[in-house]
Design a protein around this motif. Structure first.
Motif, PDB file in Angstrom:
ATOM      1  N   ARG A 194     -28.048  11.224   6.731  1.00  0.00           N
ATOM      2  CA  ARG A 194     -27.828  10.876   4.883  1.00  0.00           C
ATOM      3  C   ARG A 194     -29.521  10.592   4.440  1.00  0.00           C
ATOM      4  O   ARG A 194     -29.522  10.278   5.003  1.00  0.00           O
ATOM      5  N   LYS A 195     -29.435  10.914   3.274  1.00  0.00           N
ATOM      6  CA  LYS A 195     -30.759  10.563   2.753  1.00  0.00           C
ATOM      7  C   LYS A 195     -29.466   9.345   0.943  1.00  0.00           C
ATOM      8  O   LYS A 195     -29.166  10.459   0.509  1.00  0.00           O
ATOM      9  N   THR A 196     -29.980   8.247   1.073  1.00  0.00           N
ATOM     10  CA  THR A 196     -29.742   7.076   0.462  1.00  0.00           C
ATOM     11  C   THR A 196     -30.373   6.675  -0.129  1.00  0.00           C
ATOM     12  O   THR A 196     -31.733   6.414   0.598  1.00  0.00           O
ATOM     13  N   THR A 197     -30.142   6.218  -1.107  1.00  0.00           N
ATOM     14  CA  THR A 197     -31.136   5.063  -2.188  1.00  0.00           C
ATOM     15  C   THR A 197     -30.673   3.747  -1.996  1.00  0.00           C
ATOM     16  O   THR A 197     -29.668   3.817  -1.848  1.00  0.00           O
ATOM     17  N   ALA A 198     -31.472   2.794  -1.074  1.00  0.00           N
ATOM     18  CA  ALA A 198     -31.173   1.495  -0.914  1.00  0.00           C
ATOM     19  C   ALA A 198     -31.582   0.571  -1.861  1.00  0.00           C
ATOM     20  O   ALA A 198     -32.178  -0.132  -2.625  1.00  0.00           O
ATOM     21  N   ASN A 199     -30.027   0.506  -2.076  1.00  0.00           N
ATOM     22  CA  ASN A 199     -29.861  -0.465  -3.627  1.00  0.00           C
ATOM     23  C   ASN A 199     -30.049  -1.586  -3.154  1.00  0.00           C
ATOM     24  O   ASN A 199     -29.309  -1.272  -2.402  1.00  0.00           O
ATOM     25  N   ASP A 200     -30.536  -2.411  -4.256  1.00  0.00           N
ATOM     26  CA  ASP A 200     -31.243  -4.131  -3.751  1.00  0.00           C
ATOM     27  C   ASP A 200     -31.660  -4.069  -1.875  1.00  0.00           C
ATOM     28  O   ASP A 200     -30.771  -4.711  -1.086  1.00  0.00           O
ATOM     29  N   GLY A 201     -32.093  -2.932  -1.163  1.00  0.00           N
ATOM     30  CA  GLY A 201     -32.823  -2.771   0.304  1.00  0.00           C
ATOM     31  C   GLY A 201     -31.611  -2.993   0.919  1.00  0.00           C
ATOM     32  O   GLY A 201     -31.644  -2.514   2.070  1.00  0.00           O
TER      33      GLY A 201
END
Length: 192
Positions: A135-142
């Protein structure tokens, strides 16, 4: 029935039945000596490689209360009850942006079926006991995370999840999926 994977979003409206008492997590976390893993995510502004440091890695079950709030309960024991959700979350230190991760899930024996929400970047070994998800994910709040849902036909026993950022192992979680006593589960609300 199938095992469904989902990335927990606070706005989700899961309703998971109650859980039996849990024990503290006993996971092994494999973090590089310098606690960094390089990511192929490229900063568009500076066009340089970002370095990712791991702050915390946890395994546990996800439970949603009546108001829809997701509660993460660290444990290494997961009840073999349809609808129970288990998975991991990893806190990246001072990191925002896109992360490419890979998860390897090993089961003691094949489940009746394997499935994911979108099926993309998902494969199963020839013997049916191991899955690999990318998966390629946006790390919200890390934070990066992934969860699985128990389905009919899932095997009890010792399981293992390994999480990689790019090709570097950053966490290993050994846990047990245990059958529930009929008496324990008979009085619980099993709706999702």
């Amino acid at each position: 029935m199938r095992i469904w994977t989902a990335i927990v979003v606070l706005t989700s409206s899961w309703l998971v039945s109650g859980l039996v008492a849990s024990q503290p997590i006993n996971a092994k976390v494999a973090i590089a000596a310098d606690k960094t893993a390089s990511s192929r995510s490229i900063s568009q502004a500076s066009n340089t490689k970002k370095t990712i440091a791991i702050d915390k890695a946890e395994f546990g079950v996800a439970r949603v209360d009546a108001r829809g709030k997701v509660n993460f309960i660290p444990t290494f024991r997961v009840p073999l009850q349809e609808g129970s959700k288990y998975g991991w979350r990893i806190q990246l230190k001072d990191y925002q942006g896109e992360v490419t991760w890979r998860e390897v899930l090993r089961l003691p024996k094949p489940p009746e079926t394997w499935a994911t929400d979108d099926g993309e970047n998902f494969s199963v070994s020839a013997d049916g006991t191991e899955s690999v998800m990318r998966r390629k994910t946006t790390a919200n709040d890390g934070v990066i995370q992934n969860y699985w849902t128990i389905a009919a036909g899932d095997p009890p026993g010792k399981h293992k999840i390994q999480v990689y950022i790019d090709d570097r192992l950053i966490a290993t979680f050994d846990f047990e999926v245990f059958p529930m006593d009929r008496k324990e589960s008979s009085g619980r609300n099993r709706s999702l």
